[in-house]
Design a protein around this motif. Sequence first.
Motif, PDB file in Angstrom:
ATOM      1  N   GLU A 181     -13.181   0.118   7.607  1.00 37.33           N
ATOM      2  CA  GLU A 181     -11.904   0.233   8.305  1.00 37.33           C
ATOM      3  C   GLU A 181     -10.744   0.056   7.330  1.00 37.33           C
ATOM      4  O   GLU A 181     -10.901  -0.505   6.239  1.00 37.33           O
ATOM      5  CB  GLU A 181     -11.787  -0.804   9.425  1.00 37.33           C
ATOM      6  N   ALA A 182      -9.578   0.554   7.759  1.00 38.20           N
ATOM      7  CA  ALA A 182      -8.359   0.442   6.952  1.00 38.20           C
ATOM      8  C   ALA A 182      -7.159   0.625   7.877  1.00 38.20           C
ATOM      9  O   ALA A 182      -7.285   1.118   9.004  1.00 38.20           O
ATOM     10  CB  ALA A 182      -8.338   1.477   5.838  1.00 38.20           C
ATOM     11  N   VAL A 183      -6.000   0.213   7.393  1.00 38.91           N
ATOM     12  CA  VAL A 183      -4.741   0.428   8.105  1.00 38.91           C
ATOM     13  C   VAL A 183      -3.751   1.071   7.144  1.00 38.91           C
ATOM     14  O   VAL A 183      -3.764   0.807   5.933  1.00 38.91           O
ATOM     15  CB  VAL A 183      -4.162  -0.889   8.673  1.00 38.91           C
ATOM     16  N   VAL A 184      -2.899   1.928   7.699  1.00 38.12           N
ATOM     17  CA  VAL A 184      -1.861   2.601   6.926  1.00 38.12           C
ATOM     18  C   VAL A 184      -0.558   1.846   7.117  1.00 38.12           C
ATOM     19  O   VAL A 184      -0.142   1.586   8.253  1.00 38.12           O
ATOM     20  CB  VAL A 184      -1.708   4.067   7.356  1.00 38.12           C
ATOM     21  N   LEU A 185       0.084   1.506   6.008  1.00 38.48           N
ATOM     22  CA  LEU A 185       1.339   0.747   6.046  1.00 38.48           C
ATOM     23  C   LEU A 185       2.476   1.600   5.511  1.00 38.48           C
ATOM     24  O   LEU A 185       2.284   2.446   4.632  1.00 38.48           O
ATOM     25  CB  LEU A 185       1.212  -0.529   5.214  1.00 38.48           C
ATOM     26  N   SER A 186       3.655   1.358   6.038  1.00 40.89           N
ATOM     27  CA  SER A 186       4.871   2.034   5.594  1.00 40.89           C
ATOM     28  C   SER A 186       5.948   0.991   5.335  1.00 40.89           C
ATOM     29  O   SER A 186       6.150   0.079   6.159  1.00 40.89           O
ATOM     30  CB  SER A 186       5.341   3.036   6.655  1.00 40.89           C
ATOM     31  N   ALA A 187       6.622   1.109   4.217  1.00 42.94           N
ATOM     32  CA  ALA A 187       7.665   0.146   3.849  1.00 42.94           C
ATOM     33  C   ALA A 187       8.945   0.438   4.623  1.00 42.94           C
ATOM     34  O   ALA A 187       9.403   1.588   4.669  1.00 42.94           O
ATOM     35  CB  ALA A 187       7.913   0.186   2.359  1.00 42.94           C
ATOM     36  N   ILE A 188       9.506  -0.587   5.246  1.00 42.12           N
ATOM     37  CA  ILE A 188      10.771  -0.453   5.970  1.00 42.12           C
ATOM     38  C   ILE A 188      11.953  -0.630   5.021  1.00 42.12           C
ATOM     39  O   ILE A 188      12.988   0.020   5.147  1.00 42.12           O
ATOM     40  CB  ILE A 188      10.837  -1.478   7.118  1.00 42.12           C
ATOM     41  N   GLU A 189      11.783  -1.519   4.057  1.00 41.42           N
ATOM     42  CA  GLU A 189      12.825  -1.794   3.067  1.00 41.42           C
ATOM     43  C   GLU A 189      12.167  -2.081   1.736  1.00 41.42           C
ATOM     44  O   GLU A 189      10.955  -2.270   1.639  1.00 41.42           O
ATOM     45  CB  GLU A 189      13.673  -2.988   3.516  1.00 41.42           C
ATOM     46  N   ALA A 190      12.934  -2.091   0.686  1.00 41.16           N
ATOM     47  CA  ALA A 190      12.401  -2.354  -0.651  1.00 41.16           C
ATOM     48  C   ALA A 190      11.984  -3.822  -0.766  1.00 41.16           C
ATOM     49  O   ALA A 190      12.706  -4.731  -0.351  1.00 41.16           O
ATOM     50  CB  ALA A 190      13.456  -2.025  -1.702  1.00 41.16           C
ATOM     51  N   PHE A 191      10.786  -4.033  -1.321  1.00 39.82           N
ATOM     52  CA  PHE A 191      10.292  -5.393  -1.527  1.00 39.82           C
ATOM     53  C   PHE A 191       9.170  -5.324  -2.552  1.00 39.82           C
ATOM     54  O   PHE A 191       8.672  -4.256  -2.923  1.00 39.82           O
ATOM     55  CB  PHE A 191       9.802  -6.008  -0.210  1.00 39.82           C
ATOM     56  N   THR A 192       8.750  -6.494  -3.000  1.00 35.83           N
ATOM     57  CA  THR A 192       7.645  -6.594  -3.947  1.00 35.83           C
ATOM     58  C   THR A 192       6.405  -7.040  -3.197  1.00 35.83           C
ATOM     59  O   THR A 192       6.378  -8.114  -2.599  1.00 35.83           O
ATOM     60  CB  THR A 192       7.977  -7.593  -5.062  1.00 35.83           C
ATOM     61  N   ASP A 193       5.388  -6.188  -3.226  1.00 29.01           N
ATOM     62  CA  ASP A 193       4.140  -6.440  -2.507  1.00 29.01           C
ATOM     63  C   ASP A 193       3.208  -7.233  -3.418  1.00 29.01           C
ATOM     64  O   ASP A 193       2.742  -6.731  -4.439  1.00 29.01           O
ATOM     65  CB  ASP A 193       3.496  -5.121  -2.105  1.00 29.01           C
ATOM     66  N   PRO A 248      11.503   2.013   0.413  1.00 24.96           N
ATOM     67  CA  PRO A 248      11.482   2.406   1.824  1.00 24.96           C
ATOM     68  C   PRO A 248      10.830   3.783   2.006  1.00 24.96           C
ATOM     69  O   PRO A 248      11.139   4.734   1.286  1.00 24.96           O
ATOM     70  CB  PRO A 248      12.967   2.439   2.206  1.00 24.96           C
ATOM     71  N   GLY A 249       9.911   3.860   2.953  1.00 25.54           N
ATOM     72  CA  GLY A 249       9.212   5.118   3.220  1.00 25.54           C
ATOM     73  C   GLY A 249       7.894   5.265   2.504  1.00 25.54           C
ATOM     74  O   GLY A 249       7.145   6.220   2.786  1.00 25.54           O
ATOM     75  N   ASP A 250       7.582   4.356   1.570  1.00 27.11           N
ATOM     76  CA  ASP A 250       6.299   4.434   0.871  1.00 27.11           C
ATOM     77  C   ASP A 250       5.148   4.220   1.843  1.00 27.11           C
ATOM     78  O   ASP A 250       5.214   3.391   2.756  1.00 27.11           O
ATOM     79  CB  ASP A 250       6.234   3.395  -0.248  1.00 27.11           C
ATOM     80  N   LEU A 251       4.079   4.956   1.617  1.00 19.66           N
ATOM     81  CA  LEU A 251       2.862   4.818   2.418  1.00 19.66           C
ATOM     82  C   LEU A 251       1.717   4.393   1.517  1.00 19.66           C
ATOM     83  O   LEU A 251       1.561   4.900   0.410  1.00 19.66           O
ATOM     84  CB  LEU A 251       2.513   6.153   3.098  1.00 19.66           C
ATOM     85  N   TRP A 252       0.905   3.473   1.999  1.00 28.54           N
ATOM     86  CA  TRP A 252      -0.290   3.080   1.270  1.00 28.54           C
ATOM     87  C   TRP A 252      -1.336   2.566   2.250  1.00 28.54           C
ATOM     88  O   TRP A 252      -1.052   2.337   3.429  1.00 28.54           O
ATOM     89  CB  TRP A 252       0.035   2.042   0.192  1.00 28.54           C
ATOM     90  N   LEU A 253      -2.530   2.398   1.732  1.00 27.82           N
ATOM     91  CA  LEU A 253      -3.684   2.063   2.558  1.00 27.82           C
ATOM     92  C   LEU A 253      -4.204   0.687   2.186  1.00 27.82           C
ATOM     93  O   LEU A 253      -4.335   0.356   1.006  1.00 27.82           O
ATOM     94  CB  LEU A 253      -4.790   3.106   2.354  1.00 27.82           C
ATOM     95  N   VAL A 254      -4.460  -0.127   3.194  1.00 31.20           N
ATOM     96  CA  VAL A 254      -5.094  -1.433   2.995  1.00 31.20           C
ATOM     97  C   VAL A 254      -6.505  -1.338   3.549  1.00 31.20           C
ATOM     98  O   VAL A 254      -6.693  -1.119   4.744  1.00 31.20           O
ATOM     99  CB  VAL A 254      -4.305  -2.559   3.681  1.00 31.20           C
ATOM    100  N   ARG A 255      -7.503  -1.487   2.679  1.00 32.72           N
ATOM    101  CA  ARG A 255      -8.897  -1.301   3.061  1.00 32.72           C
ATOM    102  C   ARG A 255      -9.578  -2.649   3.289  1.00 32.72           C
ATOM    103  O   ARG A 255      -9.218  -3.661   2.671  1.00 32.72           O
ATOM    104  CB  ARG A 255      -9.654  -0.521   1.982  1.00 32.72           C
ATOM    105  N   GLY A 256     -10.571  -2.638   4.172  1.00 30.04           N
ATOM    106  CA  GLY A 256     -11.377  -3.834   4.405  1.00 30.04           C
ATOM    107  C   GLY A 256     -12.495  -3.935   3.382  1.00 30.04           C
ATOM    108  O   GLY A 256     -12.644  -3.066   2.516  1.00 30.04           O
ATOM    109  N   PRO A 257     -13.264  -5.017   3.418  1.00 28.27           N
ATOM    110  CA  PRO A 257     -13.201  -6.083   4.448  1.00 28.27           C
ATOM    111  C   PRO A 257     -12.193  -7.151   4.065  1.00 28.27           C
ATOM    112  O   PRO A 257     -12.208  -7.672   2.952  1.00 28.27           O
ATOM    113  CB  PRO A 257     -14.629  -6.622   4.432  1.00 28.27           C
ATOM    114  N   LEU A 258     -11.322  -7.483   4.986  1.00 34.71           N
ATOM    115  CA  LEU A 258     -10.359  -8.569   4.798  1.00 34.71           C
ATOM    116  C   LEU A 258      -9.647  -8.845   6.118  1.00 34.71           C
ATOM    117  O   LEU A 258      -9.751  -8.083   7.068  1.00 34.71           O
ATOM    118  CB  LEU A 258      -9.346  -8.231   3.697  1.00 34.71           C
ATOM    119  N   GLU A 259      -8.910  -9.941   6.123  1.00 34.74           N
ATOM    120  CA  GLU A 259      -8.042 -10.279   7.257  1.00 34.74           C
ATOM    121  C   GLU A 259      -6.613 -10.115   6.777  1.00 34.74           C
ATOM    122  O   GLU A 259      -6.196 -10.760   5.806  1.00 34.74           O
ATOM    123  CB  GLU A 259      -8.301 -11.709   7.723  1.00 34.74           C
TER     124      GLU A 259
END
Length: 330
Positions: A46-58, A69-80
């Motif tokens: 499983e995974a979730v797709v995230l989109s940045a609302i504002e500029a920040f450091t991940d 802002p507007g960047d898309l990336w994928l967070v993959r499991g397994p994790l919480e």
Amino acid sequence: VVLDPVADGVQQLGRRQVITDCRVFLHPGERLETGVRDAYTLAEDEAVVLSAIEAFTDASGAEPVHRQPGDLWLVRGPLEYIPHASVRVVKDKAGAERRKRIVLAEGEGVYIRNTQTGEIRAQIGGAVMLEATEELWEKDLPKVVEEKLQQQGESVTQYMEKHSDGKPKRDKTRVVRYAIPHNAVTQVYDYKKRTQRTLFGPDAVMLGPDEQFTVLSLSGSDWDPKQPTVCFPKKTGKIKALYMFLGPATLSDVLEVETCDHARLQLQLSYDWYFDVQHGNSAQADECFSVPDFVGDCCSLIASRIRASVAGVSFDDFHKHSSSLVQAAV
């Protein structure tokens, strides 16, 4: 997620704050975005797709990444995973927030579209997890092709004439797969590359994103099961098919002739036919598709020859030598 949070006695309009693992009372003016939510517990597939609302450091990964802002990336499991206040979870067209790995068997596939470039590809077999900028693409087909795909495995009579109403609809994101019967040939045309390929049965053809079947529209006649030996005149466009049967087979037709002494007769004739095509020879098979309606052309040509031959003899001569006259004309 708290909207318009209060910090140091000042309400920050338009901002978001993520609060976890504690009890909290909302200040006046604050409100919850979607109520209290559980963290995302992602399995290995499983995974979730995230989109940045504002500029920040991940800093959730191994190395910090500066998001715009507007960047898309994928967070993959397994994790919480608990989303950052500066990101939002992107839902797919069906409204689902989680993406699952798609496992495909041999001979199965899906159409995948890149939302940034618009490029569409077909993934055949294996396991695939859609990237953040990818989505499943639906391939539309003409109505007659949809009907023929649903009629696979039925008899030739049902395939040619029956309409498949009430059957489950095709999953348009799945790669179109069609089984070519024995001693038949199918032609597929790629509208992007402007190329065609011909396949001989028994085989299975899988359509690419830009490919379509060459639909055959052949002349045919009605058939009454109560009178199986009675033939009816041919009608243009009666038969729709995705493959060309190479024969041998029998072709029946009904035509009217007139003798030199103006006697009109109705003849019911049957012809044996086959395509002289060597299995695997694509050049010869392409010639079969160069004639739009070989059944109608064949019946028209033979009927004109028979009419011309019968028009030169009397009724008595035709009655005595009908078989030889018809065979000589053909």
